[in-house]
Motif scaffolding. Structure first.
Motif, PDB file in Angstrom:
ATOM      1  N   LEU A 111      -1.104   2.754   9.526  1.00 30.89           N
ATOM      2  CA  LEU A 111      -0.849   2.824   8.084  1.00 30.89           C
ATOM      3  C   LEU A 111      -1.880   2.087   7.245  1.00 30.89           C
ATOM      4  O   LEU A 111      -1.876   2.208   6.024  1.00 30.89           O
ATOM      5  CB  LEU A 111       0.542   2.250   7.775  1.00 30.89           C
ATOM      6  CG  LEU A 111       1.730   3.029   8.329  1.00 30.89           C
ATOM      7  CD1 LEU A 111       3.018   2.229   8.143  1.00 30.89           C
ATOM      8  CD2 LEU A 111       1.854   4.382   7.648  1.00 30.89           C
ATOM      9  N   GLY A 112      -2.749   1.323   7.891  1.00 30.30           N
ATOM     10  CA  GLY A 112      -3.697   0.515   7.146  1.00 30.30           C
ATOM     11  C   GLY A 112      -3.061  -0.779   6.668  1.00 30.30           C
ATOM     12  O   GLY A 112      -1.909  -1.095   6.962  1.00 30.30           O
ATOM     13  N   HIS A 152       9.199   9.343  11.545  1.00 34.90           N
ATOM     14  CA  HIS A 152       7.936   8.866  10.984  1.00 34.90           C
ATOM     15  C   HIS A 152       7.099   8.155  12.048  1.00 34.90           C
ATOM     16  O   HIS A 152       5.878   8.350  12.119  1.00 34.90           O
ATOM     17  CB  HIS A 152       8.202   7.904   9.823  1.00 34.90           C
ATOM     18  CG  HIS A 152       8.709   8.593   8.598  1.00 34.90           C
ATOM     19  ND1 HIS A 152       9.324   7.908   7.570  1.00 34.90           N
ATOM     20  CD2 HIS A 152       8.702   9.898   8.225  1.00 34.90           C
ATOM     21  CE1 HIS A 152       9.666   8.765   6.619  1.00 34.90           C
ATOM     22  NE2 HIS A 152       9.308   9.966   7.000  1.00 34.90           N
ATOM     23  N   LEU A 153       7.748   7.336  12.871  1.00 38.16           N
ATOM     24  CA  LEU A 153       7.019   6.612  13.906  1.00 38.16           C
ATOM     25  C   LEU A 153       6.427   7.571  14.929  1.00 38.16           C
ATOM     26  O   LEU A 153       5.319   7.364  15.425  1.00 38.16           O
ATOM     27  CB  LEU A 153       7.936   5.591  14.576  1.00 38.16           C
ATOM     28  CG  LEU A 153       8.404   4.436  13.692  1.00 38.16           C
ATOM     29  CD1 LEU A 153       9.416   3.567  14.436  1.00 38.16           C
ATOM     30  CD2 LEU A 153       7.237   3.584  13.215  1.00 38.16           C
ATOM     31  N   GLU A 154       7.157   8.624  15.246  1.00 36.88           N
ATOM     32  CA  GLU A 154       6.625   9.627  16.175  1.00 36.88           C
ATOM     33  C   GLU A 154       5.399  10.322  15.589  1.00 36.88           C
ATOM     34  O   GLU A 154       4.409  10.556  16.284  1.00 36.88           O
ATOM     35  CB  GLU A 154       7.696  10.657  16.506  1.00 36.88           C
ATOM     36  CG  GLU A 154       8.820  10.129  17.363  1.00 36.88           C
ATOM     37  CD  GLU A 154       9.799  11.209  17.780  1.00 36.88           C
ATOM     38  OE1 GLU A 154      10.499  10.992  18.775  1.00 36.88           O
ATOM     39  OE2 GLU A 154       9.861  12.262  17.109  1.00 36.88           O
ATOM     40  N   PRO A 204       4.042  -5.470  12.016  1.00 36.30           N
ATOM     41  CA  PRO A 204       2.694  -5.345  11.458  1.00 36.30           C
ATOM     42  C   PRO A 204       1.738  -4.576  12.374  1.00 36.30           C
ATOM     43  O   PRO A 204       0.655  -4.193  11.950  1.00 36.30           O
ATOM     44  CB  PRO A 204       2.246  -6.803  11.294  1.00 36.30           C
ATOM     45  CG  PRO A 204       3.511  -7.583  11.186  1.00 36.30           C
ATOM     46  CD  PRO A 204       4.480  -6.875  12.087  1.00 36.30           C
ATOM     47  N   TYR A 205       2.141  -4.343  13.618  1.00 34.63           N
ATOM     48  CA  TYR A 205       1.334  -3.494  14.508  1.00 34.63           C
ATOM     49  C   TYR A 205       1.061  -2.138  13.863  1.00 34.63           C
ATOM     50  O   TYR A 205       0.041  -1.494  14.136  1.00 34.63           O
ATOM     51  CB  TYR A 205       2.068  -3.311  15.837  1.00 34.63           C
ATOM     52  CG  TYR A 205       1.370  -2.381  16.802  1.00 34.63           C
ATOM     53  CD1 TYR A 205       0.322  -2.845  17.609  1.00 34.63           C
ATOM     54  CD2 TYR A 205       1.752  -1.053  16.927  1.00 34.63           C
ATOM     55  CE1 TYR A 205      -0.318  -1.997  18.497  1.00 34.63           C
ATOM     56  CE2 TYR A 205       1.114  -0.191  17.805  1.00 34.63           C
ATOM     57  CZ  TYR A 205       0.077  -0.670  18.592  1.00 34.63           C
ATOM     58  OH  TYR A 205      -0.555   0.187  19.473  1.00 34.63           O
ATOM     59  N   ALA A 243       0.828  -1.209   0.000  1.00 37.00           N
ATOM     60  CA  ALA A 243       0.000   0.000   0.000  1.00 37.00           C
ATOM     61  C   ALA A 243       0.862   1.258   0.000  1.00 37.00           C
ATOM     62  O   ALA A 243       1.996   1.256   0.495  1.00 37.00           O
ATOM     63  CB  ALA A 243      -0.905  -0.012   1.230  1.00 37.00           C
ATOM     64  N   PRO A 244       0.347   2.371  -0.556  1.00 37.15           N
ATOM     65  CA  PRO A 244       1.135   3.609  -0.660  1.00 37.15           C
ATOM     66  C   PRO A 244       1.717   4.087   0.667  1.00 37.15           C
ATOM     67  O   PRO A 244       2.873   4.522   0.717  1.00 37.15           O
ATOM     68  CB  PRO A 244       0.129   4.611  -1.229  1.00 37.15           C
ATOM     69  CG  PRO A 244      -0.833   3.783  -2.007  1.00 37.15           C
ATOM     70  CD  PRO A 244      -0.957   2.489  -1.240  1.00 37.15           C
TER      71      PRO A 244
END
Length: 209
Positions: free
Chosen positions: A197-198, A57-59, A191-192, A41-42
């Motif tokens: 992110l969907g 990004h995670l923040e 995968p969490y 996915a995008p």
């Protein structure tokens, strides 16, 4: 950001490092042209194929500080350490660093291994328990993140460490500084992150190992 140090005999991540056993993998051509959205996915492509800081990004995704557990700092000399071939771009003798990136509550979001020239690591990781992004940002170090490989695969150790069933998406890349390789980094994401992110939307028939 806060960071903690965990001894290298951590039961969920023993002394070696953990690469994925690929179901599918891609190199520079795949990364250059991106993947079909039916395969990845995008939003996941932005995380995996983009050249921004994964810690940052995670923040932004979680709205929480990214905390770092340093679980290994090992001098490996000139050993190739079963790392991607690009490890030979990093001058030796080398030092290997392994970390978990997690939320303050303890949810692990990513795992990373990095390899550094041992004689220069203190120049860039003055506080070795800080995220690489935080350390280099403090120094205003100009960097280029050169993504070279992407993987979809399994790892029993990471499945145990994340507490989530695989398969997992991962990548490796070089950091360049002043035209020279600074460090090689191998990252795997939990995968969490589908919570933010969907769906990953992987169709393994779209690629071959």
């Amino acid at each position: 950001m806060t960071a903690t140090f965990t001894p290298t005999n951590n039961s969920t991540l023993p002394t070696g490092w953990h690469r994925l056993t690929p179901i599918w993998q891609g190199g520079e051509e795949v990364i250059k042209h991106s993947l079909p959205h039916t395969q990845l996915a995008p939003a996941w492509q932005l995380l995996l194929l983009g050249d921004g800081s994964p810690t940052r990004h995670l923040e932004l995704l979680t709205g929480e500080p990214t905390e770092v557990d340093v679980i290994d700092m090992s001098l490996i000399g000139l050993d190739l350490d079963s790392a991607p071939d690009l490890i030979q771009s990093v001058p030796g003798p080398r030092l290997r660093r392994q970390v978990w990136l997690r939320t303050p509550s303890g949810q692990r979001l990513a795992y990373a291994t990095s390899w550094w020239e041992a004689s220069h690591v203190d120049e860039y990781l003055e506080n070795r328990s800080l995220p690489i992004w935080a350390s280099l940002a403090r120094l205003r170090t100009e960097l280029y993140r050169d993504v070279r490989g992407i993987y979809y695969g399994d790892s029993d150790a990471l499945q145990s460490g994340f507490g989530v069933d695989g398969p997992f998406w991962g990548r490796h890349y070089l950091f360049w500084h002043h035209g020279q390789p600074l460090t090689l980094i191998y990252e795997v994401f939990s995968p969490y992150l589908t919570k933010y992110l969907g769906s990953m939307q992987l169709n393994s028939s779209n690629g071959n190992v």
